[in-house]
Scaffold this active site. Structure first.
Site, PDB file in Angstrom:
ATOM      1  N   ILE A   1      42.461  31.021  34.631  1.00 23.33           N
ATOM      2  CA  ILE A   1      41.006  31.232  34.643  1.00 23.33           C
ATOM      3  C   ILE A   1      40.425  31.082  33.233  1.00 23.33           C
ATOM      4  O   ILE A   1      39.385  30.430  33.046  1.00 23.33           O
ATOM      5  CB  ILE A   1      40.661  32.612  35.265  1.00 23.33           C
ATOM      6  CG1 ILE A   1      41.103  32.639  36.742  1.00 23.33           C
ATOM      7  CG2 ILE A   1      39.171  32.898  35.151  1.00 23.33           C
ATOM      8  CD1 ILE A   1      41.030  33.995  37.411  1.00 23.33           C
TER       9      ILE A   1
ATOM     10  N   GLY B   1      45.117  32.075  30.565  1.00 22.93           N
ATOM     11  CA  GLY B   1      45.866  31.553  31.715  1.00 22.93           C
ATOM     12  C   GLY B   1      44.973  30.606  32.488  1.00 22.93           C
ATOM     13  O   GLY B   1      44.090  29.947  31.924  1.00 22.93           O
TER      14      GLY B   1
ATOM     15  N   HIS C   1      32.870  42.915  42.335  1.00 18.47           N
ATOM     16  CA  HIS C   1      34.231  42.351  42.369  1.00 18.47           C
ATOM     17  C   HIS C   1      34.283  41.165  43.345  1.00 18.47           C
ATOM     18  O   HIS C   1      35.176  41.087  44.193  1.00 18.47           O
ATOM     19  CB  HIS C   1      35.273  43.407  42.735  1.00 18.47           C
ATOM     20  CG  HIS C   1      36.673  42.973  42.389  1.00 18.47           C
ATOM     21  ND1 HIS C   1      37.677  43.850  42.073  1.00 18.47           N
ATOM     22  CD2 HIS C   1      37.231  41.740  42.290  1.00 18.47           C
ATOM     23  CE1 HIS C   1      38.790  43.186  41.817  1.00 18.47           C
ATOM     24  NE2 HIS C   1      38.537  41.881  41.946  1.00 18.47           N
TER      25      HIS C   1
ATOM     26  N   GLU D   1      36.314  51.344  42.176  1.00 23.37           N
ATOM     27  CA  GLU D   1      35.504  50.451  43.025  1.00 23.37           C
ATOM     28  C   GLU D   1      35.500  50.970  44.454  1.00 23.37           C
ATOM     29  O   GLU D   1      36.553  51.433  44.914  1.00 23.37           O
ATOM     30  CB  GLU D   1      36.079  49.029  42.973  1.00 23.37           C
ATOM     31  CG  GLU D   1      35.953  48.427  41.589  1.00 23.37           C
ATOM     32  CD  GLU D   1      36.567  47.023  41.479  1.00 23.37           C
ATOM     33  OE1 GLU D   1      37.043  46.491  42.495  1.00 23.37           O
ATOM     34  OE2 GLU D   1      36.559  46.483  40.370  1.00 23.37           O
TER      35      GLU D   1
ATOM     36  N   THR E   1      35.716  39.797  33.997  1.00 24.79           N
ATOM     37  CA  THR E   1      35.953  39.436  35.415  1.00 24.79           C
ATOM     38  C   THR E   1      37.419  39.656  35.762  1.00 24.79           C
ATOM     39  O   THR E   1      37.891  39.143  36.772  1.00 24.79           O
ATOM     40  CB  THR E   1      35.603  37.946  35.662  1.00 24.79           C
ATOM     41  OG1 THR E   1      36.347  37.163  34.730  1.00 24.79           O
ATOM     42  CG2 THR E   1      34.124  37.662  35.531  1.00 24.79           C
ATOM     43  N   SER E   2      38.157  40.393  34.898  1.00 23.62           N
ATOM     44  CA  SER E   2      39.598  40.537  35.156  1.00 23.62           C
ATOM     45  C   SER E   2      39.868  41.773  36.014  1.00 23.62           C
ATOM     46  O   SER E   2      39.852  41.689  37.245  1.00 23.62           O
ATOM     47  CB  SER E   2      40.383  40.543  33.843  1.00 23.62           C
ATOM     48  OG  SER E   2      40.065  41.665  33.054  1.00 23.62           O
ATOM     49  N   ARG E   3      40.092  42.907  35.398  1.00 20.47           N
ATOM     50  CA  ARG E   3      40.256  44.161  36.131  1.00 20.47           C
ATOM     51  C   ARG E   3      39.499  45.239  35.351  1.00 20.47           C
ATOM     52  O   ARG E   3      39.498  45.232  34.111  1.00 20.47           O
ATOM     53  CB  ARG E   3      41.731  44.571  36.235  1.00 20.47           C
ATOM     54  CG  ARG E   3      42.531  43.773  37.238  1.00 20.47           C
ATOM     55  CD  ARG E   3      42.145  44.100  38.692  1.00 20.47           C
ATOM     56  NE  ARG E   3      42.890  43.323  39.666  1.00 20.47           N
ATOM     57  CZ  ARG E   3      42.481  42.177  40.210  1.00 20.47           C
ATOM     58  NH1 ARG E   3      41.330  41.648  39.864  1.00 20.47           N
ATOM     59  NH2 ARG E   3      43.214  41.559  41.117  1.00 20.47           N
TER      60      ARG E   3
HETATM   61  P1  NAD Z   1      47.033  34.068  34.637  1.00 18.18           P
HETATM   62  O1  NAD Z   1      48.270  34.834  34.882  1.00 18.18           O
HETATM   63  O2  NAD Z   1      47.034  32.591  34.881  1.00 18.18           O
HETATM   64  O3  NAD Z   1      46.558  34.298  33.123  1.00 18.18           O
HETATM   65  C1  NAD Z   1      46.561  35.541  32.480  1.00 18.18           C
HETATM   66  C2  NAD Z   1      46.749  35.270  30.997  1.00 18.18           C
HETATM   67  O4  NAD Z   1      46.635  36.496  30.300  1.00 18.18           O
HETATM   68  C3  NAD Z   1      48.158  34.696  30.662  1.00 18.18           C
HETATM   69  O5  NAD Z   1      48.034  33.490  29.949  1.00 18.18           O
HETATM   70  C4  NAD Z   1      48.790  35.774  29.810  1.00 18.18           C
HETATM   71  O6  NAD Z   1      49.612  35.243  28.797  1.00 18.18           O
HETATM   72  C5  NAD Z   1      47.568  36.459  29.215  1.00 18.18           C
HETATM   73  N1  NAD Z   1      47.817  37.786  28.697  1.00 18.18           N
HETATM   74  C6  NAD Z   1      48.636  38.750  29.201  1.00 18.18           C
HETATM   75  N2  NAD Z   1      48.595  39.849  28.398  1.00 18.18           N
HETATM   76  C7  NAD Z   1      47.738  39.551  27.388  1.00 18.18           C
HETATM   77  C8  NAD Z   1      47.278  40.269  26.256  1.00 18.18           C
HETATM   78  N3  NAD Z   1      47.688  41.513  25.995  1.00 18.18           N
HETATM   79  N4  NAD Z   1      46.396  39.667  25.421  1.00 18.18           N
HETATM   80  C9  NAD Z   1      45.951  38.410  25.659  1.00 18.18           C
HETATM   81  N5  NAD Z   1      46.389  37.663  26.706  1.00 18.18           N
HETATM   82  C10 NAD Z   1      47.240  38.244  27.562  1.00 18.18           C
HETATM   83  O7  NAD Z   1      45.904  34.782  35.499  1.00 18.18           O
HETATM   84  P2  NAD Z   1      44.500  34.177  35.943  1.00 18.18           P
HETATM   85  O8  NAD Z   1      44.632  33.490  37.238  1.00 18.18           O
HETATM   86  O9  NAD Z   1      43.896  33.485  34.793  1.00 18.18           O
HETATM   87  O10 NAD Z   1      43.706  35.537  36.246  1.00 18.18           O
HETATM   88  C11 NAD Z   1      43.393  36.443  35.213  1.00 18.18           C
HETATM   89  C12 NAD Z   1      43.008  37.763  35.831  1.00 18.18           C
HETATM   90  O11 NAD Z   1      41.767  37.625  36.540  1.00 18.18           O
HETATM   91  C13 NAD Z   1      43.970  38.237  36.930  1.00 18.18           C
HETATM   92  O12 NAD Z   1      45.082  38.910  36.416  1.00 18.18           O
HETATM   93  C14 NAD Z   1      43.121  39.153  37.762  1.00 18.18           C
HETATM   94  O13 NAD Z   1      43.237  40.471  37.292  1.00 18.18           O
HETATM   95  C15 NAD Z   1      41.713  38.642  37.517  1.00 18.18           C
HETATM   96  N6  NAD Z   1      41.096  38.108  38.748  1.00 18.18           N
HETATM   97  C16 NAD Z   1      39.893  38.603  39.098  1.00 18.18           C
HETATM   98  C17 NAD Z   1      39.257  38.140  40.226  1.00 18.18           C
HETATM   99  C18 NAD Z   1      37.888  38.641  40.599  1.00 18.18           C
HETATM  100  O14 NAD Z   1      37.508  38.525  41.761  1.00 18.18           O
HETATM  101  N7  NAD Z   1      37.134  39.164  39.660  1.00 18.18           N
HETATM  102  C19 NAD Z   1      39.888  37.176  41.021  1.00 18.18           C
HETATM  103  C20 NAD Z   1      41.128  36.661  40.616  1.00 18.18           C
HETATM  104  C21 NAD Z   1      41.732  37.142  39.465  1.00 18.18           C
END
Ligand code: NAD
Length: 323
Positions: A158, A156, A287, A268, A237-239
């Site tokens: 990021i 997506g 985080h 956390e 860096t996701s969850r």
């Molecule tokens: P986004 O929605 O733009 O992208 C997420 C991508 O993951 C999408 O393209 C989706 O198709 C894909 N996806 C969903 N399920 C999947 C799977 N099973 N296998 C492979 N791909 C899959 O989100 P983003 O803005 O890129 O953010 C990604 C994640 O980063 C967020 O959901 C959030 O949890 C995390 N995040 C973390 C921080 C931090 O401070 N560490 C800050 C912002 C976001």
């Protein structure tokens, strides 16, 4: 005069919000943290009377939302809105809005920092040198990034930005696993679409950028770690709950993988008794992938812009629900 209430103060300063909302007649009320029942009741009264709410981690439960008298929008500071009962808000005709795009630069930078830090063993060397050690090659061998394979899970906002940033590092191949993204887009961007397990088993480095949901919860556990190369490095860096943290700890201890960079954790703050604190092959962060001074300004500005749009009679810029 519109009453806009910040339910839980995390920033201290609200100049961005005031600047966005100044074209309307707005009273911005920042609720003080409550330390007893009386203060809680007082705060709830102020919330009940708000025209708009700016919410951090405050639980906007069904009970609280059902008690709102004239609120038109709940604007969340952040991407996730799991602390807001969206169904109840929709039933009451209240917009829910978020800010999905304020930290794309920052989280992708954090993933890059982890990648470089884990490959070059930056934190490990820093710790050892402070203890008077030198000549650390044998303890933690370093491998060159050039000609290695990098895997991106979740392509997506990021994941894509991270991909753009790592293009100059000389990887022989970049594998992308994201079943919801058109393969043509991945190919056009210079990467190779791949199945999840294929990405795990062929990559030297894996960076995870998926949202947390039922399909991604613990998507990397013992079984998946067993497919990975012994020299591989995982960046998350996701969850936190996307990884089976216990399995990752086992993998780091037993050398099934080489290292990890973790911004997020199942619990956390990371509990003080977590074995992760004692492992030399992991880099930890609190985080704060989302954070930079610039992202904070963007977040506060956009959260307020959601409110401005609704108070002016329109839709929020980033709407979560439809009313
Ligand atoms: P986004 O929605 O733009 O992208 C997420 C991508 O993951 C999408 O393209 C989706 O198709 C894909 N996806 C969903 N399920 C999947 C799977 N099973 N296998 C492979 N791909 C899959 O989100 P983003 O803005 O890129 O953010 C990604 C994640 O980063 C967020 O959901 C959030 O949890 C995390 N995040 C973390 C921080 C931090 O401070 N560490 C800050 C912002 C976001």
């Amino acid at each position: 005069m519109h009453k806009v209430v910040v339910t839980d103060d995390r920033y201290g300063n609200y100049s961005e919000e005031k600047s966005v909302l100044k074209e309307l007649s707005v009273e911005l009320i920042i609720l003080a943290p409550e330390s007893n029942r009386e203060e809680r009741i007082e705060n709830l009264k102020i919330i009940q009377d708000a025209d708009a709410l700016l919410v951090n981690l405050f639980p906007m439960t069904k009970e609280i939302i059902s008690g709102l008298n004239k609120c038109r929008i709940i604007s969340r500071y952040g991407v996730g809105y799991d602390n807001v009962d969206v169904n109840e808000a929709t039933k009451k005709g209240i917009w829910v809005a978020n800010v999905p795009d304020y930290s794309i630069e920052d989280v992708s930078d954090q993933a890059l920092a982890f990648l470089m830090g884990c490959v070059r063993k930056v934190a490990y060397k820093d710790r050892m040198i402070r203890q008077g050690k030198w000549n650390l090659h044998n303890d933690q061998p370093i491998h060159r990034m050039k000609n290695k394979v990098l895997g991106i899970i979740g392509y997506g906002a990021i994941g894509k930005r991270f991909h753009e940033k790592i293009k100059g590092l000389g990887f022989s191949k970049i594998l992308v696993s994201d079943p919801y993204i058109d393969k043509k887009i991945i190919l056009k961007n210079g990467a190779v679409p791949a199945e999840f397990e294929e990405t795990l088993s062929n990559s030297d480095y894996i960076s995870i950028h998926v949202p947390l949901d039922n399909s991604t919860k613990k998507m990397i556990g013992k079984k998946q770690l067993s497919f990975m190369k012994k020299n591989s490095i995982i960046i998350n860096t996701s969850r936190g709950a996307v990884l089976d943290e216990q399995a990752v700890i086992e993998a780091l201890i037993n050398g099934w993988i080489n290292g990890a960079g973790l911004d997020v954790f199942e619990t956390e703050p990371l509990p003080l008794d977590s074995p992760l604190h004692k492992l030399d092959n992991v880099i930890l962060a609190d985080h704060t992938g989302w954070y930079s001074e610039e992202s904070k300004v963007e977040l506060k500005t956009k959260a307020a812009m959601n409110i401005l749009a609704v108070l002016k009679g329109g839709k929020p810029i980033y709407q979560v629900n439809d009313i």
